[in-house]
Motif scaffolding. Structure first.
Motif, PDB file in Angstrom:
ATOM      1  N   GLN A 181      -9.088  28.084 -27.778  1.00  0.00           N
ATOM      2  CA  GLN A 181      -9.158  26.750 -27.168  1.00  0.00           C
ATOM      3  C   GLN A 181      -9.184  25.698 -28.262  1.00  0.00           C
ATOM      4  N   HIS A 205      -6.237  27.792 -24.080  1.00  0.00           N
ATOM      5  CA  HIS A 205      -6.529  26.588 -23.309  1.00  0.00           C
ATOM      6  C   HIS A 205      -6.428  25.396 -24.250  1.00  0.00           C
ATOM      7  N   ALA A 342      -3.418  27.461 -20.381  1.00  0.00           N
ATOM      8  CA  ALA A 342      -4.113  26.574 -19.452  1.00  0.00           C
ATOM      9  C   ALA A 342      -4.154  25.185 -20.064  1.00  0.00           C
ATOM     10  N   SER A 344      -5.517  21.153 -19.640  1.00  0.00           N
ATOM     11  CA  SER A 344      -6.372  20.150 -19.007  1.00  0.00           C
ATOM     12  C   SER A 344      -5.997  18.786 -19.567  1.00  0.00           C
ATOM     13  N   HIS A 367      -2.596  27.371 -15.559  1.00  0.00           N
ATOM     14  CA  HIS A 367      -3.532  26.357 -15.053  1.00  0.00           C
ATOM     15  C   HIS A 367      -3.087  25.002 -15.572  1.00  0.00           C
ATOM     16  N   GLU A 389     -13.220  23.282 -17.006  1.00  0.00           N
ATOM     17  CA  GLU A 389     -11.794  23.513 -17.193  1.00  0.00           C
ATOM     18  C   GLU A 389     -11.519  24.811 -17.952  1.00  0.00           C
ATOM     19  N   VAL A 390     -12.304  25.091 -18.972  1.00  0.00           N
ATOM     20  CA  VAL A 390     -12.120  26.330 -19.732  1.00  0.00           C
ATOM     21  C   VAL A 390     -12.396  27.531 -18.832  1.00  0.00           C
ATOM     22  N   GLY A 393      -9.486  27.631 -16.268  1.00  0.00           N
ATOM     23  CA  GLY A 393      -8.194  27.868 -16.880  1.00  0.00           C
ATOM     24  C   GLY A 393      -8.008  29.284 -17.398  1.00  0.00           C
ATOM     25  N   LEU A 394      -9.090  29.894 -17.865  1.00  0.00           N
ATOM     26  CA  LEU A 394      -8.976  31.225 -18.470  1.00  0.00           C
ATOM     27  C   LEU A 394      -9.441  32.342 -17.543  1.00  0.00           C
TER      28      LEU A 394
END
Length: 398
Positions: A181, A205, A342, A344, A367, A389-390, A393-394
């Motif tokens: 990330q 992400h 992913a 955001s 995502h 979000e993490v 998303g994952l």
């Protein structure tokens, strides 16, 4: 007889800054020589005098570095040599058995201080509104030249090399399945991890997606008209306008990318360091200025000074700046990631990545979400939202 080379050691790391260094910092702040006030009523000439003077007053007379130092010291720190350079990292393992390892990378003008607020919610989700199935083991390195990591003495430590080093770090830690990330430089490094696909990396992400089509990106960087025949949606047109503004105003990046050593004054003046580092992007500068004017939102005064003080105490203003000179890639352009991604999108980010571009740039987009608030320093400004979000998303990659 052949001898098998020993695996480079992972060593516990500790740090100590004597009170004399903090006293010297306060002395230098108090001795600052000030310029005249800007001739405009806004931030268009850079960080305003009133903001820097209030920051300096608070830094010298009220700010307490020992508070964030205690938070840092409460975490497990390590250091290991990778590709000839000492790499510092924080490594916090979750108590939950099936936690997914996650390497999180900061940006500029950031440090591991940026991620302090997200560690506990990621590692111990049941104490922060999540379930055990949302748990992560968290690895947070200091990028080369930043914080407690070593300072490169030769050229070559660009984002691709850092990405390879992170893959080696996760391998060395024994992780056979993990995610990555990042935001700002962390997003670029994370994208390149996705391109390189080190063994064990299952997806990434990003909160600063690299999705701008090459023709559009090249035209905007050069200040040229867009390629003929383009048909853009309203969302894409808005992104183009934002990017056009960014590329015309990221003067700090152009300066560090071409003449980092000429910024030597940043190593000599804490006030100069602050004035330069605050001026990252318009929305962040506005938010920080409001914080020093007494409004509580996003980053606090202490947040800002925690990071600045770490830069000062480690004398990393110039070594960190050199990353811009090492980079040969577009900040926001497509890198070629095929792993699951992913994305955001925070509303005050330098540009809002359109979903249509994200789908093209990341063919395995798992995502995409536009969140309600927050800007460039998402983990720092809006840790709860970024953690959500993490997790989301994952989740499909566990």
């Amino acid at each position: 007889m052949s001898v098998t080379p020993r695996e480079p050691a992972i060593r516990p790391f500790s740090f100590e800054f004597p009170e004399a260094e903090l006293e010297e910092l306060r002395r230098r702040i108090a001795a600052a020589r000030w310029p005249e006030q800007e001739t405009v009523a806004d931030q268009s000439q850079g960080t305003q005098l009133a903001t820097v003077q209030e920051l300096a007053r608070y830094w010298a007379s009220e700010y307490d570095w020992r508070k964030v130092e205690a938070k840092l010291k409460a975490l497990p720190h390590f250091i290991t040599e990778i590709d000839g350079l000492d790499i510092h990292f924080i490594h916090v393992r979750s108590q939950h058995e099936d936690a997914l390892p996650l390497i999180v990378t900061h940006g500029w003008p950031g440090s591991v201080v940026e991620q302090l607020k997200i560690i506990d919610p990621l590692v111990d989700p049941t104490a922060h509104g999540g379930s055990a199935s949302d748990a992560f083991h968290v690895v947070i390195p200091s990028m080369p030249g930043y914080g407690f990591s070593g300072k490169p003495t030769t050229t070559g430590w660009g984002p691709e090399r850092i990405a390879r080093a992170w893959g080696e770090l996760m391998k060395r830690l024994g992780y056979t399945k993990y995610a990555a990330q990042g935001g700002d430089w962390g997003a670029i490094v994370t994208d390149f991890m996705g391109v390189q696909e080190p063994e064990g990396l299952v997806g990434i992400h990003t909160n600063m997606a690299g999705v701008v089509p090459s023709g559009i990106d090249a035209a905007l960087i050069a200040g040229n008209p867009l390629p003929a025949g383009l048909t853009l949606s309203d969302e894409e047109k808005a992104a183009v306008e934002q990017l056009d503004f960014v590329y015309r105003h990221v003067y700090f990046a152009y300066l560090m990318g071409s003449r980092p050593q000429s910024l030597t004054a940043l190593a000599d003046s804490p006030v100069g360091l602050a004035a330069f580092m605050l001026d990252h992007d318009a929305a962040s500068l506005d938010m920080i200025a409001r914080a020093f004017a007494g409004q509580a939102e996003g980053l606090t005064r202490d947040d800002v000074l925690d990071n600045l003080t770490l830069f000062w105490l480690t004398n990393t203003a110039i070594s960190a700046a050199r990353l811009y000179a090492e980079n040969t890639n577009s900040f926001f352009g497509v890198k070629g990631v095929n792993l699951p991604v992913a994305v955001s999108v925070f509303p005050d980010e330098m540009y809002q990545a359109p979903k249509s571009w994200a789908e093209q740039a990341y063919p395995n987009l798992v995502h995409y979400n536009r969140v309600a608030r927050g800007g460039h320093f998402a983990a720092w400004e809006q840790p709860e939202l970024l953690v959500e979000e993490v997790r989301a998303g994952l989740r499909s990659l566990r």
